[in-house]
Write a protein that holds these residues in place. Structure first.
Motif, PDB file in Angstrom:
ATOM      1  N   VAL A 266      79.130 -60.687  16.529  1.00  0.00           N
ATOM      2  CA  VAL A 266      78.304 -60.123  15.467  1.00  0.00           C
ATOM      3  C   VAL A 266      78.369 -61.036  14.248  1.00  0.00           C
ATOM      4  O   VAL A 266      79.454 -61.352  13.753  1.00  0.00           O
ATOM      5  CB  VAL A 266      78.776 -58.703  15.077  1.00  0.00           C
ATOM      6  N   SER A 267      77.214 -61.478  13.785  1.00  0.00           N
ATOM      7  CA  SER A 267      77.148 -62.235  12.537  1.00  0.00           C
ATOM      8  C   SER A 267      76.462 -61.375  11.486  1.00  0.00           C
ATOM      9  O   SER A 267      75.641 -60.504  11.807  1.00  0.00           O
ATOM     10  CB  SER A 267      76.373 -63.539  12.744  1.00  0.00           C
ATOM     11  N   SER A 268      76.809 -61.585  10.241  1.00  0.00           N
ATOM     12  CA  SER A 268      76.272 -60.750   9.178  1.00  0.00           C
ATOM     13  C   SER A 268      75.984 -61.586   7.938  1.00  0.00           C
ATOM     14  O   SER A 268      76.570 -62.654   7.733  1.00  0.00           O
ATOM     15  CB  SER A 268      77.247 -59.624   8.836  1.00  0.00           C
ATOM     16  N   ARG A 269      75.072 -61.058   7.103  1.00  0.00           N
ATOM     17  CA  ARG A 269      74.744 -61.718   5.844  1.00  0.00           C
ATOM     18  C   ARG A 269      74.329 -60.659   4.835  1.00  0.00           C
ATOM     19  O   ARG A 269      73.516 -59.773   5.159  1.00  0.00           O
ATOM     20  CB  ARG A 269      73.633 -62.742   6.047  1.00  0.00           C
ATOM     21  N   ILE A 270      74.881 -60.725   3.645  1.00  0.00           N
ATOM     22  CA  ILE A 270      74.539 -59.787   2.583  1.00  0.00           C
ATOM     23  C   ILE A 270      73.841 -60.563   1.470  1.00  0.00           C
ATOM     24  O   ILE A 270      74.358 -61.587   1.000  1.00  0.00           O
ATOM     25  CB  ILE A 270      75.794 -59.089   2.030  1.00  0.00           C
ATOM     26  N   THR A 271      72.666 -60.083   1.075  1.00  0.00           N
ATOM     27  CA  THR A 271      71.897 -60.732   0.010  1.00  0.00           C
ATOM     28  C   THR A 271      71.395 -59.677  -0.967  1.00  0.00           C
ATOM     29  O   THR A 271      71.467 -58.466  -0.703  1.00  0.00           O
ATOM     30  CB  THR A 271      70.706 -61.516   0.587  1.00  0.00           C
ATOM     31  N   LEU A 272      70.868 -60.157  -2.090  1.00  0.00           N
ATOM     32  CA  LEU A 272      70.245 -59.283  -3.085  1.00  0.00           C
ATOM     33  C   LEU A 272      68.745 -59.552  -3.091  1.00  0.00           C
ATOM     34  O   LEU A 272      68.300 -60.701  -2.981  1.00  0.00           O
ATOM     35  CB  LEU A 272      70.829 -59.552  -4.473  1.00  0.00           C
ATOM     36  N   ASP A 273      67.943 -58.499  -3.225  1.00  0.00           N
ATOM     37  CA  ASP A 273      66.495 -58.641  -3.204  1.00  0.00           C
ATOM     38  C   ASP A 273      65.872 -57.597  -4.130  1.00  0.00           C
ATOM     39  O   ASP A 273      65.830 -56.402  -3.802  1.00  0.00           O
ATOM     40  CB  ASP A 273      65.963 -58.464  -1.774  1.00  0.00           C
ATOM     41  N   ASN A 274      65.392 -58.056  -5.307  1.00  0.00           N
ATOM     42  CA  ASN A 274      64.716 -57.171  -6.265  1.00  0.00           C
ATOM     43  C   ASN A 274      65.529 -55.918  -6.587  1.00  0.00           C
ATOM     44  O   ASN A 274      65.011 -54.800  -6.567  1.00  0.00           O
ATOM     45  CB  ASN A 274      63.331 -56.767  -5.743  1.00  0.00           C
ATOM     46  N   GLY A 275      66.784 -56.113  -6.823  1.00  0.00           N
ATOM     47  CA  GLY A 275      67.641 -54.985  -7.189  1.00  0.00           C
ATOM     48  C   GLY A 275      68.260 -54.256  -6.020  1.00  0.00           C
ATOM     49  O   GLY A 275      69.108 -53.379  -6.214  1.00  0.00           O
ATOM     50  N   ASP A 276      67.842 -54.595  -4.812  1.00  0.00           N
ATOM     51  CA  ASP A 276      68.396 -53.952  -3.611  1.00  0.00           C
ATOM     52  C   ASP A 276      69.483 -54.835  -2.995  1.00  0.00           C
ATOM     53  O   ASP A 276      69.486 -56.062  -3.176  1.00  0.00           O
ATOM     54  CB  ASP A 276      67.307 -53.711  -2.564  1.00  0.00           C
ATOM     55  N   VAL A 277      70.383 -54.204  -2.273  1.00  0.00           N
ATOM     56  CA  VAL A 277      71.362 -54.931  -1.460  1.00  0.00           C
ATOM     57  C   VAL A 277      70.870 -54.893  -0.017  1.00  0.00           C
ATOM     58  O   VAL A 277      70.585 -53.812   0.526  1.00  0.00           O
ATOM     59  CB  VAL A 277      72.761 -54.303  -1.566  1.00  0.00           C
ATOM     60  N   LEU A 293      69.849 -53.294   6.938  1.00  0.00           N
ATOM     61  CA  LEU A 293      69.990 -52.129   6.074  1.00  0.00           C
ATOM     62  C   LEU A 293      69.647 -52.548   4.650  1.00  0.00           C
ATOM     63  O   LEU A 293      70.166 -53.549   4.150  1.00  0.00           O
ATOM     64  CB  LEU A 293      71.418 -51.581   6.108  1.00  0.00           C
ATOM     65  N   ARG A 294      68.770 -51.790   4.012  1.00  0.00           N
ATOM     66  CA  ARG A 294      68.390 -52.065   2.625  1.00  0.00           C
ATOM     67  C   ARG A 294      68.877 -50.918   1.751  1.00  0.00           C
ATOM     68  O   ARG A 294      68.434 -49.779   1.902  1.00  0.00           O
ATOM     69  CB  ARG A 294      66.881 -52.240   2.506  1.00  0.00           C
ATOM     70  N   LEU A 295      69.779 -51.229   0.834  1.00  0.00           N
ATOM     71  CA  LEU A 295      70.346 -50.231  -0.064  1.00  0.00           C
ATOM     72  C   LEU A 295      69.618 -50.317  -1.400  1.00  0.00           C
ATOM     73  O   LEU A 295      69.881 -51.225  -2.202  1.00  0.00           O
ATOM     74  CB  LEU A 295      71.844 -50.462  -0.249  1.00  0.00           C
ATOM     75  N   PRO A 296      68.703 -49.400  -1.669  1.00  0.00           N
ATOM     76  CA  PRO A 296      67.853 -49.530  -2.861  1.00  0.00           C
ATOM     77  C   PRO A 296      68.638 -49.363  -4.164  1.00  0.00           C
ATOM     78  O   PRO A 296      69.488 -48.484  -4.307  1.00  0.00           O
ATOM     79  CB  PRO A 296      66.836 -48.399  -2.678  1.00  0.00           C
ATOM     80  N   GLY A 302      77.479 -54.468  -9.124  1.00  0.00           N
ATOM     81  CA  GLY A 302      78.467 -55.548  -9.128  1.00  0.00           C
ATOM     82  C   GLY A 302      77.985 -56.785  -8.416  1.00  0.00           C
ATOM     83  O   GLY A 302      78.702 -57.799  -8.378  1.00  0.00           O
ATOM     84  N   GLY A 303      76.804 -56.718  -7.831  1.00  0.00           N
ATOM     85  CA  GLY A 303      76.239 -57.882  -7.159  1.00  0.00           C
ATOM     86  C   GLY A 303      77.088 -58.339  -5.988  1.00  0.00           C
ATOM     87  O   GLY A 303      77.893 -57.596  -5.419  1.00  0.00           O
ATOM     88  N   LEU A 304      76.912 -59.597  -5.627  1.00  0.00           N
ATOM     89  CA  LEU A 304      77.624 -60.134  -4.469  1.00  0.00           C
ATOM     90  C   LEU A 304      79.118 -60.256  -4.719  1.00  0.00           C
ATOM     91  O   LEU A 304      79.905 -60.318  -3.767  1.00  0.00           O
ATOM     92  CB  LEU A 304      77.037 -61.493  -4.081  1.00  0.00           C
ATOM     93  N   GLU A 305      79.517 -60.294  -6.004  1.00  0.00           N
ATOM     94  CA  GLU A 305      80.955 -60.323  -6.276  1.00  0.00           C
ATOM     95  C   GLU A 305      81.620 -59.034  -5.806  1.00  0.00           C
ATOM     96  O   GLU A 305      82.794 -59.026  -5.434  1.00  0.00           O
ATOM     97  CB  GLU A 305      81.204 -60.516  -7.769  1.00  0.00           C
ATOM     98  N   TYR A 370      68.718 -46.057   5.452  1.00  0.00           N
ATOM     99  CA  TYR A 370      68.582 -47.408   4.919  1.00  0.00           C
ATOM    100  C   TYR A 370      68.270 -48.439   6.007  1.00  0.00           C
ATOM    101  O   TYR A 370      68.036 -49.616   5.691  1.00  0.00           O
ATOM    102  CB  TYR A 370      69.868 -47.813   4.208  1.00  0.00           C
ATOM    103  N   VAL A 371      68.258 -48.027   7.263  1.00  0.00           N
ATOM    104  CA  VAL A 371      67.992 -48.971   8.357  1.00  0.00           C
ATOM    105  C   VAL A 371      66.505 -49.325   8.386  1.00  0.00           C
ATOM    106  O   VAL A 371      65.643 -48.442   8.420  1.00  0.00           O
ATOM    107  CB  VAL A 371      68.424 -48.391   9.709  1.00  0.00           C
ATOM    108  N   LYS A 372      66.232 -50.607   8.360  1.00  0.00           N
ATOM    109  CA  LYS A 372      64.863 -51.097   8.430  1.00  0.00           C
ATOM    110  C   LYS A 372      64.546 -51.458   9.875  1.00  0.00           C
ATOM    111  O   LYS A 372      65.257 -52.249  10.494  1.00  0.00           O
ATOM    112  CB  LYS A 372      64.689 -52.315   7.517  1.00  0.00           C
ATOM    113  N   LYS A 373      63.503 -50.888  10.396  1.00  0.00           N
ATOM    114  CA  LYS A 373      63.120 -51.164  11.785  1.00  0.00           C
ATOM    115  C   LYS A 373      62.681 -52.620  11.937  1.00  0.00           C
ATOM    116  O   LYS A 373      61.874 -53.124  11.158  1.00  0.00           O
ATOM    117  CB  LYS A 373      61.994 -50.220  12.233  1.00  0.00           C
TER     118      LYS A 373
END
Length: 374
Positions: A266-277, A293-296, A302-305, A370-373
């Motif tokens: 399993v690989s994963s990546r967390i980013t920020l997009d227009n205020g969403d995680v 998963l998009r967390l609005p 706290g951002g990526l920190e 929060y799951v995006k199809k």
């Protein structure tokens, strides 16, 4: 009252007790025997009922618990001492005086019945045994034995005679070969009357006993014994360990830990997009898949920190055998242990043991929205 913890065990001396209160009445039934962790102990000291209360000799504590027992003949009191506390039992009294060595003052604990003196020996109620040490003392179904199960804080090295787990109508059993403190050190696996020792170690947790299964998990037509130990639980964490044994040759199959097996595929990546995680997961294995998963509105937390750049895997891990399949669940979290869902693994036979087969992500009820199809 907190449980008494540790001290070196010494012999119990009870003497010169002519002036101490004695037992008023005892049931006239045949003498009961006493066992600790499945082994007969103190054959000359019999438990008994006084009214509705079951009593056991205080000396039984020394059979499994590190405490010094000393009879104060001048004051007709039994003193129980550990490295953290001092408790006083007085025959005829339904109260126990307790003082902790690291705190000031003392207090009184109420007992379910008075401490009794019988033929020069102090007896306490079954409930007092639990109060003092966390052990459970109860009358066995046979009606002739009082059994004490010493609990997970005992430091006795007594070998358990009763199995910790059994399946297949008792044909497969798991015993503790030795216990030391809060740890089982070594186990004995019995299959169809044959036994073999394994140098496994696991915490002695009464609330989480070992799980035992007997099923053909590697698909070779012969059932394997699968043993699952709980290694510890706490806030936001629960870890288990699994062992799969082929009993024909007492061969243990290698099983990659679920959290490590999952992390490998399993690989994963967390980013920020227009205020969403945004959390992206890519799952390899027999049936590859992708999950987003998009967390609005969470970027301001706290951002990526705070959330990190990759998801964490494995703070909570459980194993089970279902319909002949070895399965595992291990969680996915972000930030400071915020759980997003669970990775569901199926194992299959592979080179040298069991290997991960399929893996899928299952969101929690609270994160499913929060799951995006894809």
């Amino acid at each position: 009252m907190k449980k008494i913890l540790t001290a070196s065990a010494l012999a119990l001396l009870i003497a010169g007790c002519a002036a101490a209160p004695t037992i008023d009445s005892v049931s006239a039934a045949a003498p009961l025997t006493l066992s600790v962790d499945g082994q007969p102990v103190l054959p000359k000291l019999h438990p008994f009922h006084s009214g509705e209360i079951l009593y056991v000799p205080a000396r039984a504590l020394l059979e499994y618990y590190p405490v010094e027992l000393k009879w104060d003949n001048a004051h007709k009191k039994l003193i129980l001492t550990t490295n953290s506390s001092r408790s006083v039992l007085s025959p005829g009294s339904s109260a126990m005086q307790v003082q902790y060595t690291q705190t000031d003052g003392d207090y009184e604990d109420k007992l379910e019945g008075p401490v009794l003196l019988k033929e020069g020996h102090v007896y306490v109620s079954a409930g007092a045994v639990d109060l003092l040490t966390g052990a459970v003392a109860k009358l066995a179904a046979s009606g002739d034995t009082v059994s004490i199960t010493s609990g997970d804080v005992s430091t006795s090295k007594r070998v358990l005679k009763e199995p910790l787990a059994a399946v297949s109508s008792g044909k497969v059993k798991l015993y503790a070969a030795r216990k030391e403190g809060s740890t089982y050190k070594g186990f004995i696996l019995e299959v169809n009357g044959k036994k073999h020792s394994f140098q496994w170690e696991a915490p002695r947790q009464v609330s989480y006993p070992p799980e035992l299964y007997y099923a053909d998990v590697d698909g070779d037509g012969k059932p394997e014994a699968t043993v699952i130990f709980n290694l510890g639980t706490g806030t936001g964490m629960s870890l288990e360990e699994v062992h799969v044994v082929k009993p024909e040759a007492w061969q243990e199959l290698a099983v990659p830990a679920a959290e490590k097996a999952a992390a490998a595929v399993v690989s994963s990546r967390i980013t920020l997009d227009n205020g969403d995680v945004v959390v992206r997961l890519e799952l390899a294995g027999a049936a590859p898949s992708k999950v987003t998963l998009r967390l609005p509105g969470r970027a301001g937390d706290g951002g990526l920190e705070h959330f990190g750049t990759q998801a964490g895997i494995g703070a909570v891990t459980h194993y089970k055998v279902v319909n002949g399949k070895l399965k595992a669940e291990t969680n996915v979290s972000i930030g400071m242990g915020e759980s997003m869902g669970t990775l569901m693994l199926d194992y299959k036979a592979g080179s040298g043991g069991m290997v991960p087969d399929t893996i899928r992500f299952e969101p929690h009820d609270t994160t499913e929205q929060y799951v995006k199809k894809e």
